[in-house]
Design a protein around this motif. Sequence first.
Motif, PDB file in Angstrom:
ATOM      1  N   UNK A  43       0.948  40.041   1.447  1.00 41.63           N
ATOM      2  CA  UNK A  43       0.122  40.988   2.186  1.00 41.63           C
ATOM      3  C   UNK A  43       0.844  41.428   3.449  1.00 41.63           C
ATOM      4  N   UNK A  44       0.407  42.563   3.976  1.00 42.69           N
ATOM      5  CA  UNK A  44       0.983  43.119   5.198  1.00 42.69           C
ATOM      6  C   UNK A  44      -0.118  43.182   6.242  1.00 42.69           C
ATOM      7  N   UNK A  45       0.195  42.775   7.453  1.00 45.27           N
ATOM      8  CA  UNK A  45      -0.772  42.865   8.548  1.00 45.27           C
ATOM      9  C   UNK A  45      -0.568  44.192   9.263  1.00 45.27           C
ATOM     10  N   UNK A  46      -1.660  44.918   9.455  1.00 43.79           N
ATOM     11  CA  UNK A  46      -1.600  46.220  10.121  1.00 43.79           C
ATOM     12  C   UNK A  46      -2.685  46.283  11.188  1.00 43.79           C
ATOM     13  N   UNK A  47      -2.650  47.364  11.946  1.00 40.00           N
ATOM     14  CA  UNK A  47      -3.679  47.575  12.954  1.00 40.00           C
ATOM     15  C   UNK A  47      -3.327  46.940  14.275  1.00 40.00           C
ATOM     16  N   UNK A  48      -4.211  47.129  15.253  1.00 39.83           N
ATOM     17  CA  UNK A  48      -3.957  46.562  16.580  1.00 39.83           C
ATOM     18  C   UNK A  48      -3.971  45.035  16.517  1.00 39.83           C
ATOM     19  N   UNK A  49      -2.887  44.440  16.919  1.00 38.85           N
ATOM     20  CA  UNK A  49      -2.786  42.989  16.913  1.00 38.85           C
ATOM     21  C   UNK A  49      -2.534  42.403  15.538  1.00 38.85           C
ATOM     22  N   UNK A  51      -4.488  42.456  12.847  1.00 42.69           N
ATOM     23  CA  UNK A  51      -5.677  41.777  12.345  1.00 42.69           C
ATOM     24  C   UNK A  51      -6.023  42.131  10.908  1.00 42.69           C
ATOM     25  N   UNK A  52      -5.685  43.328  10.486  1.00 42.77           N
ATOM     26  CA  UNK A  52      -6.092  43.792   9.168  1.00 42.77           C
ATOM     27  C   UNK A  52      -5.052  43.436   8.111  1.00 42.77           C
ATOM     28  N   UNK A  53      -5.508  43.032   6.937  1.00 45.27           N
ATOM     29  CA  UNK A  53      -4.616  42.714   5.834  1.00 45.27           C
ATOM     30  C   UNK A  53      -4.649  43.837   4.809  1.00 45.27           C
ATOM     31  N   UNK A  54      -3.477  44.213   4.324  1.00 47.28           N
ATOM     32  CA  UNK A  54      -3.372  45.215   3.271  1.00 47.28           C
ATOM     33  C   UNK A  54      -2.400  44.692   2.218  1.00 47.28           C
ATOM     34  N   UNK A  55      -2.689  45.007   0.959  1.00 43.71           N
ATOM     35  CA  UNK A  55      -1.891  44.515  -0.152  1.00 43.71           C
ATOM     36  C   UNK A  55      -1.285  45.698  -0.889  1.00 43.71           C
ATOM     37  N   UNK A  56       0.010  45.629  -1.112  1.00 46.91           N
ATOM     38  CA  UNK A  56       0.701  46.665  -1.878  1.00 46.91           C
ATOM     39  C   UNK A  56       0.292  46.526  -3.348  1.00 46.91           C
ATOM     40  N   UNK A  57       0.028  47.631  -4.029  1.00 52.59           N
ATOM     41  CA  UNK A  57      -0.350  47.542  -5.445  1.00 52.59           C
ATOM     42  C   UNK A  57       0.683  46.824  -6.312  1.00 52.59           C
ATOM     43  N   UNK A  58       1.966  46.955  -5.980  1.00 54.33           N
ATOM     44  CA  UNK A  58       3.013  46.259  -6.740  1.00 54.33           C
ATOM     45  C   UNK A  58       2.915  44.749  -6.534  1.00 54.33           C
ATOM     46  N   UNK A  59       2.601  44.317  -5.308  1.00 52.68           N
ATOM     47  CA  UNK A  59       2.437  42.887  -5.025  1.00 52.68           C
ATOM     48  C   UNK A  59       1.214  42.350  -5.759  1.00 52.68           C
ATOM     49  N   UNK A  60       0.169  43.154  -5.838  1.00 55.98           N
ATOM     50  CA  UNK A  60      -1.027  42.736  -6.567  1.00 55.98           C
ATOM     51  C   UNK A  60      -0.732  42.615  -8.052  1.00 55.98           C
ATOM     52  N   UNK A  61       0.026  43.547  -8.605  1.00 52.54           N
ATOM     53  CA  UNK A  61       0.389  43.484 -10.024  1.00 52.54           C
ATOM     54  C   UNK A  61       1.232  42.247 -10.317  1.00 52.54           C
ATOM     55  N   UNK A  62       2.146  41.910  -9.414  1.00 53.98           N
ATOM     56  CA  UNK A  62       2.972  40.711  -9.595  1.00 53.98           C
ATOM     57  C   UNK A  62       2.115  39.452  -9.533  1.00 53.98           C
ATOM     58  N   UNK A  63       1.156  39.435  -8.640  1.00 49.76           N
ATOM     59  CA  UNK A  63       0.240  38.293  -8.527  1.00 49.76           C
ATOM     60  C   UNK A  63      -0.590  38.150  -9.796  1.00 49.76           C
ATOM     61  N   UNK A  64      -1.074  39.265 -10.325  1.00 48.32           N
ATOM     62  CA  UNK A  64      -1.877  39.232 -11.554  1.00 48.32           C
ATOM     63  C   UNK A  64      -1.042  38.758 -12.738  1.00 48.32           C
ATOM     64  N   UNK A  65       0.229  39.131 -12.778  1.00 51.70           N
ATOM     65  CA  UNK A  65       1.097  38.728 -13.885  1.00 51.70           C
ATOM     66  C   UNK A  65       1.371  37.227 -13.874  1.00 51.70           C
ATOM     67  N   UNK A  66       1.451  36.642 -12.679  1.00 49.77           N
ATOM     68  CA  UNK A  66       1.759  35.223 -12.554  1.00 49.77           C
ATOM     69  C   UNK A  66       0.517  34.373 -12.709  1.00 49.77           C
ATOM     70  N   UNK A  67      -0.569  34.743 -12.073  1.00 54.42           N
ATOM     71  CA  UNK A  67      -1.768  33.908 -12.093  1.00 54.42           C
ATOM     72  C   UNK A  67      -2.769  34.426 -13.113  1.00 54.42           C
ATOM     73  N   UNK A  68      -2.766  33.837 -14.253  1.00 53.88           N
ATOM     74  CA  UNK A  68      -3.736  34.161 -15.303  1.00 53.88           C
ATOM     75  C   UNK A  68      -4.830  33.124 -15.267  1.00 53.88           C
TER      76      UNK A  68
END
Length: 69
Positions: A43-49, A51-68
């Motif tokens: 995940x990537x932290x964005x915003x002031x300080x 605080x906000x977490x954002x996930x790249x769709x490619x990172x999510x796809x890789x996570x889905x491929x590994x964790x079944x």
Amino acid sequence: MKTKPPFKTETPRALLTVKQVAELDNCSEKTVRRAIAAGLLEAVRVGPGGRLLRIDPAAHAAYRAVSRW
């Protein structure tokens, strides 16, 4: 004669929120945050300080491929 810019421009990809990933995976937001904390989901932290977490769709796809689950 047209000249190309000296750098390659890419259109930015839309990042997913924790809530969107939880809805896609049919799990709770807490589960997504635990996966991020454990280093299973990048995940990537964005915003002031950062605080906000954002996930790249490619990172999510890789996570889905590994964790079944």
